[in-house]
Write a protein that holds these residues in place. Structure first.
Motif, mmCIF file in Angstrom:
data_model
loop_
_atom_site.group_PDB
_atom_site.id
_atom_site.type_symbol
_atom_site.label_atom_id
_atom_site.label_comp_id
_atom_site.label_asym_id
_atom_site.label_seq_id
_atom_site.Cartn_x
_atom_site.Cartn_y
_atom_site.Cartn_z
ATOM 1 N N GLN A 85 -10.303 32.736 24.624
ATOM 2 C CA GLN A 85 -10.780 32.541 25.987
ATOM 3 C C GLN A 85 -11.924 31.534 26.021
ATOM 4 N N ALA A 86 -12.801 31.625 25.039
ATOM 5 C CA ALA A 86 -13.915 30.688 24.988
ATOM 6 C C ALA A 86 -13.412 29.262 24.801
ATOM 7 N N GLN A 87 -12.392 29.098 23.977
ATOM 8 C CA GLN A 87 -11.810 27.778 23.791
ATOM 9 C C GLN A 87 -11.212 27.251 25.089
ATOM 10 N N ASN A 88 -10.571 28.175 25.844
ATOM 11 C CA ASN A 88 -10.009 27.755 27.122
ATOM 12 C C ASN A 88 -11.098 27.274 28.071
ATOM 13 N N LEU A 89 -12.227 28.023 28.088
ATOM 14 C CA LEU A 89 -13.326 27.637 28.960
ATOM 15 C C LEU A 89 -13.924 26.313 28.529
ATOM 16 N N ASN A 90 -13.902 26.046 27.241
ATOM 17 C CA ASN A 90 -14.454 24.798 26.729
ATOM 18 C C ASN A 90 -13.470 23.635 26.850
ATOM 19 N N GLY A 91 -12.274 23.938 27.334
ATOM 20 C CA GLY A 91 -11.299 22.876 27.549
ATOM 21 C C GLY A 91 -10.536 22.467 26.309
ATOM 22 N N THR A 92 -10.694 23.222 25.214
ATOM 23 C CA THR A 92 -10.005 22.845 23.980
ATOM 24 C C THR A 92 -8.567 23.357 23.955
ATOM 25 N N SER A 93 -8.224 24.311 24.852
ATOM 26 C CA SER A 93 -6.856 24.838 24.892
ATOM 27 C C SER A 93 -6.487 25.166 26.336
ATOM 28 N N LYS A 94 -6.623 24.214 27.221
ATOM 29 C CA LYS A 94 -6.413 24.434 28.649
ATOM 30 C C LYS A 94 -4.931 24.479 28.994
ATOM 31 N N ILE A 95 -4.579 25.406 29.910
ATOM 32 C CA ILE A 95 -3.201 25.517 30.378
ATOM 33 C C ILE A 95 -3.044 24.705 31.656
ATOM 34 N N TRP A 96 -1.993 23.919 31.730
ATOM 35 C CA TRP A 96 -1.637 23.214 32.952
ATOM 36 C C TRP A 96 -0.123 23.069 32.968
ATOM 37 N N ALA A 97 0.522 23.905 33.780
ATOM 38 C CA ALA A 97 1.986 23.921 33.843
ATOM 39 C C ALA A 97 2.429 23.381 35.197
ATOM 40 N N PRO A 98 2.743 22.105 35.300
ATOM 41 C CA PRO A 98 3.107 21.509 36.586
ATOM 42 C C PRO A 98 4.383 22.080 37.195
ATOM 43 N N SER A 99 5.200 22.741 36.381
ATOM 44 C CA SER A 99 6.424 23.336 36.919
ATOM 45 C C SER A 99 6.146 24.639 37.670
ATOM 46 N N ASN A 100 4.943 25.189 37.525
ATOM 47 C CA ASN A 100 4.578 26.396 38.260
ATOM 48 C C ASN A 100 4.462 26.091 39.753
ATOM 49 N N PRO A 101 4.504 27.118 40.611
ATOM 50 C CA PRO A 101 4.273 26.891 42.035
ATOM 51 C C PRO A 101 2.905 26.268 42.279
ATOM 52 N N ARG A 102 2.796 25.535 43.364
ATOM 53 C CA ARG A 102 1.538 24.863 43.682
ATOM 54 C C ARG A 102 0.394 25.865 43.741
ATOM 55 N N GLY A 103 -0.676 25.551 43.043
ATOM 56 C CA GLY A 103 -1.831 26.431 42.988
ATOM 57 C C GLY A 103 -1.852 27.349 41.781
ATOM 58 N N ALA A 104 -0.706 27.465 41.096
ATOM 59 C CA ALA A 104 -0.619 28.361 39.939
ATOM 60 C C ALA A 104 -0.458 27.591 38.638
ATOM 61 N N GLU A 105 -0.797 26.317 38.640
ATOM 62 C CA GLU A 105 -0.573 25.486 37.446
ATOM 63 C C GLU A 105 -1.413 25.930 36.250
ATOM 64 N N ARG A 106 -2.526 26.597 36.500
ATOM 65 C CA ARG A 106 -3.404 27.013 35.393
ATOM 66 C C ARG A 106 -2.941 28.297 34.709
ATOM 67 N N LEU A 107 -1.900 28.903 35.229
ATOM 68 C CA LEU A 107 -1.387 30.138 34.632
ATOM 69 C C LEU A 107 -0.271 29.844 33.638
ATOM 70 N N PRO A 108 -0.182 30.646 32.569
ATOM 71 C CA PRO A 108 0.972 30.497 31.677
ATOM 72 C C PRO A 108 2.233 30.873 32.450
ATOM 73 N N PRO A 109 3.285 30.087 32.370
ATOM 74 C CA PRO A 109 4.486 30.327 33.179
ATOM 75 C C PRO A 109 5.042 31.736 33.063
ATOM 76 N N GLY A 110 4.878 32.354 31.903
ATOM 77 C CA GLY A 110 5.447 33.685 31.717
ATOM 78 C C GLY A 110 4.835 34.765 32.566
ATOM 79 N N ILE A 111 3.648 34.540 33.143
ATOM 80 C CA ILE A 111 2.991 35.566 33.954
ATOM 81 C C ILE A 111 3.187 35.307 35.446
ATOM 82 N N VAL A 112 3.773 34.182 35.807
ATOM 83 C CA VAL A 112 3.903 33.810 37.216
ATOM 84 C C VAL A 112 5.035 34.606 37.878
ATOM 85 N N ALA A 113 4.703 35.304 38.974
ATOM 86 C CA ALA A 113 5.701 36.002 39.800
ATOM 87 C C ALA A 113 5.794 35.257 41.124
#
Length: 401
Positions: A85-113
């Motif tokens: 989590q700390a790495q994510n906050l520091n931007g070293t392992s940031k999630i950005w999934a453009p295929s997710n619905p608009r506004g949910a790009e920062r979530l891992p696709p597997g958790i998107v409902a």
């Protein structure tokens, strides 16, 4: 001759035995020391943070009052998660999934409902065991309590394969519990609103996505000659994406297209008054159903929902524009003749209007309906022309109504 490049050390037997005895005694002594002390709690130790970085000590304290192997493993797992989590906050392992619905790009696709439903769930037990049956179709009625007998008869035409949703324009909901089915239905109550107002706000395509077909019906429909399962069968058989039951010819009939024909199961075109249909594949001679009892496929509804205007609540003019949501429209829009209904033309919603300037409540409602029809046509025409202009297409080829 003596080999000086190689030395051999020979250990005496008594020295080897001494080493073995010493190791054995040390192991036994360590074991005795370990069992003679009380259980050691990691939470009582004042360890430097560098030794156990980000360990959730509170979590360990809750899991066990004493230190155990499992507690240590859980702590190390928690530390690993926190570092991630700390790495994510520091931007070293940031999630950005453009295929997710608009506004949910920062979530891992597997958790998107991305979609939901109207399935009722329990407050207890396993979620996976909540649903003994998943309805495949959705039926909505916009109702007032005065029409309870008519609505009760209509609802009873639909099996457990249909989710029942009532939109209450008169604010009366609890009274419907006199009907057993009402206790399983979904009730939405907002005073003095139309079914298209409700549909725009509560029937978003991502909410009704589990349903193959969506019925959006008025409350004043006679269903004595209607069978829901047979209707679905015929809709599938003839490939209808937008449909309605045929209307009894002698009552409540406005258009020839929706008039029931007694010699067939389905029809997709008709003849109207001279001059009404310069193109036989366009409304009102084809690609046309009325808005009192339409039935939409999942895909067709996704398009129609986006065409609904937030401020044009009566839906007038919508029937002429439905063809824009399926292709070819004259083949995928039709009337099911063998499953027919009676439009009783009860002006119940009209009575929800307000008297103004000496006019009865229903007169004001009627005037607004006509105004909305004109406004909708103008908006559609302007939107189409704007699109053609942007795309560099000659707007004279437009088919806007």
């Amino acid at each position: 001759m003596r080999n000086v490049g190689r030395s051999v050390i020979v250990r005496k037997p008594n020295e080897t035995m001494r080493l073995i005895v010493t190791i054995s005694v040390g192991v036994v002594f360590g074991f005795l020391i370990g069992i003679s002390f009380p259980t050691l709690s990691i939470t009582k130790l004042n360890l430097p943070s560098s030794l156990l970085p980000n360990v959730d000590i509170a979590y360990i304290r809750d899991k066990s009052s004493g230190f155990s192997t499992q507690a240590l493993l859980d702590a190390l797992s928690s530390a690993k998660y926190n570092r991630t989590q700390a790495q994510n906050l520091n931007g070293t392992s940031k999630i950005w999934a453009p295929s997710n619905p608009r506004g949910a790009e920062r979530l891992p696709p597997g958790i998107v409902a991305a979609e939901s439903d109207f399935y009722l769930r329990r407050l207890w037990g396993k979620p996976s065991e909540d649903l003994t049956i998943k309805p495949k179709y959705l039926v909505t009625f916009t109702v007032g309590y005065d029409q309870k007998k008519n609505v009760d008869a209509a609802v009873k035409k639909f099996s457990e394969d249909f989710t029942i949703l009532l939109f209450h324009y008169d604010g009366r909901t609890t009274e419907w519990d006199e009907f057993e089915w009402s206790k399983r239905a979904i009730h939405v109550s907002v005073r003095r609103q139309t079914k298209w107002w409700y549909a725009k706000r509560f029937l978003h395509p991502d909410i009704v996505a589990p349903y193959d077909y969506i019925f959006i019906w008025d409350e004043d429909l006679g269903v004595e000659h209607f069978n829901a399962e047979e209707y679905i069968r015929l809709v599938r058989k003839y490939g209808l994406e937008i449909s309605q039951p045929g209307l009894e010819p002698n009552k409540g009939l406005t258009w020839q297209m929706t008039k029931r024909r007694g010699d067939r199961e389905v029809h997709k075109e008709t003849e109207e008054k001279p001059g009404w249909c310069p193109n036989p594949h366009l409304p009102p001679c084809a690609a046309f159903v009325e808005i009192m009892a339409p039935v939409f496929s999942r895909d067709a509804w996704r398009c129609v929902w986006h065409m609904l205007q937030n401020d044009l609540v009566h839906g007038w003019g919508l029937d002429f524009a439905l063809r824009r949501c399926v292709e070819p429209a004259h083949e995928k829009i039709g009337v099911v003749d063998s499953q027919w209904i009676v439009h009783q033309t009860v002006p119940s919603l009209g009575n929800q209007g307000q008297a103004e300037n000496g006019k009865a409540p229903w007169q004001g409602v009627r005037e607004r309906c006509k105004k909305e029809w004109t406004m909708f046509r103008v908006r559609m025409t302007n939107a189409e022309k704007a699109y053609y202009k942007e795309m560099g297409i000659n707007p004279t080829n437009s088919t806007a109504d």
